[in-house]
Design a protein around this motif. Sequence first.
Motif, mmCIF file in Angstrom:
data_model
loop_
_atom_site.group_PDB
_atom_site.id
_atom_site.type_symbol
_atom_site.label_atom_id
_atom_site.label_comp_id
_atom_site.label_asym_id
_atom_site.label_seq_id
_atom_site.Cartn_x
_atom_site.Cartn_y
_atom_site.Cartn_z
ATOM 1 N N ALA A 40 0.833 -1.209 0.000
ATOM 2 C CA ALA A 40 0.000 0.000 0.000
ATOM 3 C C ALA A 40 0.864 1.254 0.000
ATOM 4 O O ALA A 40 0.545 2.243 -0.677
ATOM 5 N N MET A 43 2.362 1.743 -3.500
ATOM 6 C CA MET A 43 1.346 2.249 -4.425
ATOM 7 C C MET A 43 1.025 3.709 -4.143
ATOM 8 O O MET A 43 0.840 4.504 -5.079
ATOM 9 N N ALA A 44 0.961 4.093 -2.872
ATOM 10 C CA ALA A 44 0.683 5.484 -2.524
ATOM 11 C C ALA A 44 1.798 6.404 -3.005
ATOM 12 O O ALA A 44 1.540 7.483 -3.570
ATOM 13 N N VAL A 47 1.493 6.912 -6.734
ATOM 14 C CA VAL A 47 0.444 7.876 -7.107
ATOM 15 C C VAL A 47 0.960 9.302 -6.966
ATOM 16 O O VAL A 47 0.777 10.143 -7.861
ATOM 17 N N ASP A 66 -6.575 2.787 0.606
ATOM 18 C CA ASP A 66 -5.411 3.476 1.199
ATOM 19 C C ASP A 66 -5.297 3.046 2.657
ATOM 20 O O ASP A 66 -5.532 3.825 3.578
ATOM 21 N N ALA A 112 -8.094 7.199 -6.897
ATOM 22 C CA ALA A 112 -6.981 6.272 -6.741
ATOM 23 C C ALA A 112 -7.478 4.997 -6.084
ATOM 24 O O ALA A 112 -8.030 5.045 -4.976
ATOM 25 N N LEU A 114 -6.152 1.430 -4.696
ATOM 26 C CA LEU A 114 -4.916 0.764 -4.310
ATOM 27 C C LEU A 114 -5.217 -0.663 -3.847
ATOM 28 O O LEU A 114 -5.777 -0.866 -2.768
ATOM 29 N N SER A 143 -3.994 0.585 -9.028
ATOM 30 C CA SER A 143 -2.859 -0.330 -8.873
ATOM 31 C C SER A 143 -3.277 -1.568 -8.099
ATOM 32 O O SER A 143 -4.052 -1.481 -7.146
ATOM 33 N N TRP A 144 -2.734 -2.704 -8.503
ATOM 34 C CA TRP A 144 -2.894 -3.954 -7.761
ATOM 35 C C TRP A 144 -1.825 -4.941 -8.235
ATOM 36 O O TRP A 144 -1.101 -4.660 -9.195
ATOM 37 N N THR A 257 -0.198 -0.999 -12.804
ATOM 38 C CA THR A 257 -0.842 0.309 -12.627
ATOM 39 C C THR A 257 -1.492 0.742 -13.935
ATOM 40 O O THR A 257 -0.846 0.771 -14.982
#
Length: 270
Positions: A40, A43-44, A47, A66, A112, A114, A143-144, A257
Motif C-alpha cells: 500500500a 502504491m501510494a 500515485v 489506502d 486512486a 490501491l 494499482s494492484w 498500474t
Amino acid sequence: MATPPPPQKPPTIFSPTRRRSQRQRMRALQCRPDAAHYLAEDMAEDVLDRLDFLRHEPKRALLVGDISGMLAKALAARGCAVVRADPAPLAGELPLDEERPWPGEASFDLIAHLGTLGTVNDLPGALVHIRRALAPNGLAIMSWCGAGSVPALRDVMVAADGARPAARIHPQVDVRAGGDLLQRCGFAEPMSDSRMLDVRYASFARLLEDLRAQGLSSCLVRPGPVLGKAGLARAQDAFAAAADADGRVTERFAILTLSGWAKALRAPKF
C-alpha cells in the motif's frame, strides 16, 4: 430487426463473501504494530510521483484501499479534499462495492484505487464506474498485484500439493490486457505499466502472514483443499530448498498500474 442478445454476465471467479471476509481480516491485522503494509505504501508513493510528473493538482479525490493512510495525509497536506472508501470500511470511510456505480455525483478530479481491483469479478464494469465518477479532466490511477506476482509462493504450493495441484493463486491481469481494458472503458490517454517489488523472507510462515495482512490470501469461489500437516511440511521443505545463501527466499510482487483521464476521446490519425 432482431433483438440483440443481452450482455453476458462475467464469470464468478471470486467469492464476494470470502473477499469481504478477507478484507475485514486484513483491516483487523493492520491494527497490529508490526503489520506489513509495504504494498500500500509503494502504491501510494507511486500515485504521488505520477501526480507530480503530470502536474495534476486534484482538489477533490476519492481514495480506495489506502490502508496506511499515507496517500490521504499527503493529498490533504496539498489542500485536496479527500473522500476515503473501502470494501471493508473503517470509521471515517465510506462503504464501496467496486462493481456498482458510485452513488454520488461525478465530481472527483482524482480517483486512486490501491490493491482492490485484482479480485473483482467484473473488472471492465468496475473501470466503467470509475470513469463515470470522474469529473471532466479528472484522472484515475489504479494499482494492484498483476501477472508475475508471487512466483515463489506458486512454486512452493505446487510442491506442497504433490501429484494433485490445486488452484490456490488468483488469476492475474497483465500489462497488455490492462491497456486494452482502459481503452474499452472509455479512458483517454490510457497508460498501463508494471513494476517489480522484491521482498526477502526468512520463513514460509512470515510470507503467509504478510500476505494475509495485505489482503492477498485466497478468495476464489473454489479454493484449494486444506493443505494439512503433510502438505504444510512439504511447503516448508520447498521454501527452505529455494532459500539463498543467507537462508532467505525472494518473493516478487508485480504491481500493475492503470491510469487514464476523463477527457474527450480523440479520433485516431492514419
